[in-house]
Every structure is written in structure tokens, then in C-alpha cells.
Design a protein around this motif. Structure first.
Motif, short mmCIF file in Angstrom:
data_model
loop_
_atom_site.label_atom_id
_atom_site.label_comp_id
_atom_site.label_asym_id
_atom_site.label_seq_id
_atom_site.Cartn_x
_atom_site.Cartn_y
_atom_site.Cartn_z
N SER A 21 11.19 7.72 -14.40
CA SER A 21 10.22 8.51 -14.29
C SER A 21 8.98 7.44 -14.69
O SER A 21 9.28 6.63 -15.23
N GLY A 22 7.44 7.40 -14.52
CA GLY A 22 7.05 7.15 -14.73
C GLY A 22 6.00 7.37 -16.14
O GLY A 22 5.81 8.52 -16.21
N GLU A 34 2.05 7.57 -7.72
CA GLU A 34 0.97 8.15 -8.25
C GLU A 34 -0.71 7.10 -7.82
O GLU A 34 -0.49 5.89 -7.85
N TYR A 88 -2.27 9.72 -12.34
CA TYR A 88 -1.55 8.86 -13.26
C TYR A 88 -2.57 9.42 -14.49
O TYR A 88 -2.17 10.61 -15.19
N GLY A 145 7.79 12.14 -12.37
CA GLY A 145 8.54 11.95 -11.61
C GLY A 145 8.46 12.94 -10.65
O GLY A 145 8.06 14.20 -10.32
N ASP A 182 8.39 3.17 -15.35
CA ASP A 182 6.80 1.99 -15.45
C ASP A 182 5.89 3.04 -15.91
O ASP A 182 6.34 3.66 -16.24
N1 HPA Z 1 6.25 7.93 -10.41
C1 HPA Z 1 6.57 9.06 -10.64
N2 HPA Z 1 8.21 8.60 -9.88
C2 HPA Z 1 8.58 8.21 -10.49
C3 HPA Z 1 7.97 6.89 -11.43
C4 HPA Z 1 6.18 6.94 -11.19
O1 HPA Z 1 5.47 6.34 -11.67
N3 HPA Z 1 8.83 6.14 -11.61
C5 HPA Z 1 9.83 6.71 -11.41
N4 HPA Z 1 10.42 7.96 -10.83
#
Ligand code: HPA
Length: 271
Positions: A112-113, A190, A195, A207, A232
Motif C-alpha cells: 500500500s501507499g 492517487e 492522498y 491500497g 510508496d
Molecule cells: N495507492 C494505491 N495502491 C497502492 C499504492 C498506492 O500508493 N501502493 C501500493 N498499492
């Protein structure tokens, strides 16, 4: 739906020797866990009646049955995402089948971010709560045999399992974060404004998976443990271009630590 779930589960039951106790959905960053499983049976999704058909060629996915730390588990190698074009009920169908196979708990992982300004790339975040912005997989007629019409969500993630992992992480010298995961449809990453919005509404990370599966698991009363790797940062001043390749690479770096924590959790579960 009940009939379809039973049909899929019966097909699988004929092929496996032991009832799995734990289901694990391997998202980005937990794929390496497969190598730690003493595999007994591997069933391609494509073989299983009623399973969603993968949209990605050569990435059909497998159900892997075997032992991890002496416990019978089933791992989903590969998952389905809303952005691939499935409806939420399709994404979550495999979770229903795993429950019918006998699992007592579900572990879920993802990448996820991070939108919490204290987070760094590579951080492991135990998911303590979620915000769902993907259509709810329980929309439609409800079958009371599967679960209630209006499921409770006051404890979506099992507090006992969270505590076990936090303690194990401390002992192993692994830093873990805790936080709220916000699920979005994707497939776009995003914008900076998005964000910021997710941070404002109470998310720590954002995510494109996990929550539909968790909702269905909770509908059926399965305790859930979920963990995310921050690949990230959606934090003002730290936002840079993101790509899927970058996400995979960043997740890979924390995979070892996450795998160890999952193994410790399995070891310490007393039932
Ligand atoms: N946003 C959405 N999904 C994701 C991200 C993100 O920054 N990084 C990894 N999966």
C-alpha cells in the motif's frame, strides 16, 4: 451462491488429505511465504469449478495446501482485484470456499501507499481497522446460512492476533506500525489531492485490495489478521512517480520480515 461454494469446496476436498486450519491470501510482498510451505497439494484456480477466471495470462494463481510450522494451511497464491473488472462478490468467492474447507482464521497481506507522515517506505503496518471505498461484497440478497444481513464490524481485525504479532516483532527486533487501511478501486494510483483526502478521512495507508476479502470473512465469523507493506508515500513533499514495478520491488525488500512475523503468529496460536 451456497450451491456454487459447496460445489467448489467438494471438488477441492477430493484432492486434499488434511483440513486446513488457516487461510492465507498472499498479496504483493508475501509471495515468498510459499517457499516456506511444505506443499502437499497445489490446485490451479483454473481447475476449480466456479472460481473466477484470471484476466492476466500466465498468472492464473493456485491454491497451495501444506504445512507451515506444523499447522495445516491453505495459501492463495494470487488474488483477484476489483480493478480487473470482477464484481466484489467474485473477488471474495475464494474466501467463502476456504471457509467451507474448514479454515478457522484468515491472514491477508498487501502492498500500500503510506499517507501517515511518520511512515517510511518498507514499513510493515499491521492493519487495525479499515475504510472501504470499494463496493461492498455483501450487497445483494443475503443467505443467513453464510452470515447475518447486517454484520457487526466493531472489531474487523482480531485484537489477540495483533497482540501476538506485536510481541513477536518486538522480540525479533522488527519495527511494526499499526494503522487504518483505506481500500480504493484503483487502478490509478492517487493524485496528491486524493492522498491528502485519505489522510484527512483517517487513513494511514491506501491500497487496492484486502477489504472486500476481510468483509466476507467477517460476515462468516472468521477472525482476520492483515498486514501491509508500505511501498510508496502519499505524503506532501514526499510524493514521487509510482509504478507497479516500483511497488513490487519495494514490497520484496520487506517480504522476509513479514514472512517471519506470519510464521511466528502461526507458531504462537494455541488452538
Ligand atoms: N495507492 C494505491 N495502491 C497502492 C499504492 C498506492 O500508493 N501502493 C501500493 N498499492
Amino acid at each position: 451462491m451456497l450451491e456454487k461454494i459447496t460445489q467448489s469446496a467438494n471438488y477441492i476436498k477430493e484432492k486434499i488429505k488434511e483440513t486446513p486450519e488457516i487461510g492465507i491470501i498472499l498479496g504483493t510482498g508475501l509471495g515468498g511465504l510459499v517457499e516456506k510451505i511444505e506443499t502437499e497439494t497445489k490446485i490451479p484456480y483454473a481447475e476449480i469449478p466456479n472460481f473466477p477466471i484470471s484476466t492476466v495470462k500466465g498468472h492464473g494463481g493456485n491454491l497451495i495446501f501444506g504445512k507451515l510450522n506444523g499447522k495445516n494451511i491453505v495459501a492463495m497464491q494470487g488474488r483477484f482485484h476489483y480493478y480487473e473488472g470482477y464484481i466484489a462478490q467474485e473477488i471474495t468467492f475464494p474466501v467463502r470456499v476456504l471457509k467451507f474447507l474448514g479454515i478457522k482464521r484468515l491472514f491477508v497481506s498487501n502492498a500500500s501507499g503510506g499517507v501517515n507522515p511518520e511512515f517510511e517506505i518498507g514499513d510493515i503496518m499491521i492493519i487495525t481497522d479499515h475504510i472501504n471505498l470499494i463496493p461492498n461484497p455483501l450487497i445483494g440478497p443475503n443467505n443467513e446460512k453464510l452470515g447475518p444481513r447486517f454484520p457487526d464490524m466493531s472489531e474487523p481485525y482480531d485484537k489477540k492476533m495483533i497482540k501476538i504479532v506485536e510481541e513477536a516483532a518486538k522480540e525479533e527486533g522488527i519495527t511494526v506500525r499499526k494503522g487504518v487501511y483505506c481500500a480504493v478501486t484503483g487502478p490509478t494510483f492517487e493524485t496528491p489531492a486524493e492522498y491528502r483526502y485519505f489522510r484527512i478521512i483517517g487513513a494511514d495507508a491506501v491500497g487496492m485490495s484486502t477489504v472486500p476479502e476481510v468483509i466476507v470473512a467477517r460476515h462468516m465469523g472468521l477472525p482476520v489478521f492483515a498486514v501491509s507493506i508500505i511501498t510508496d508515500l502519499g505524503v506532501p513533499g514526499k510524493i514521487v512517480e509510482v509504478s507497479h514495478e516500483h511497488v513490487l520491488e519495494a514490497a520484496k525488500k520487506s517480504e522476509g520480515k513479514m514472512t517471519l512475523l506470519i510464521k511466528k503468529l502461526i507458531e504462537r496460536l494455541d488452538d
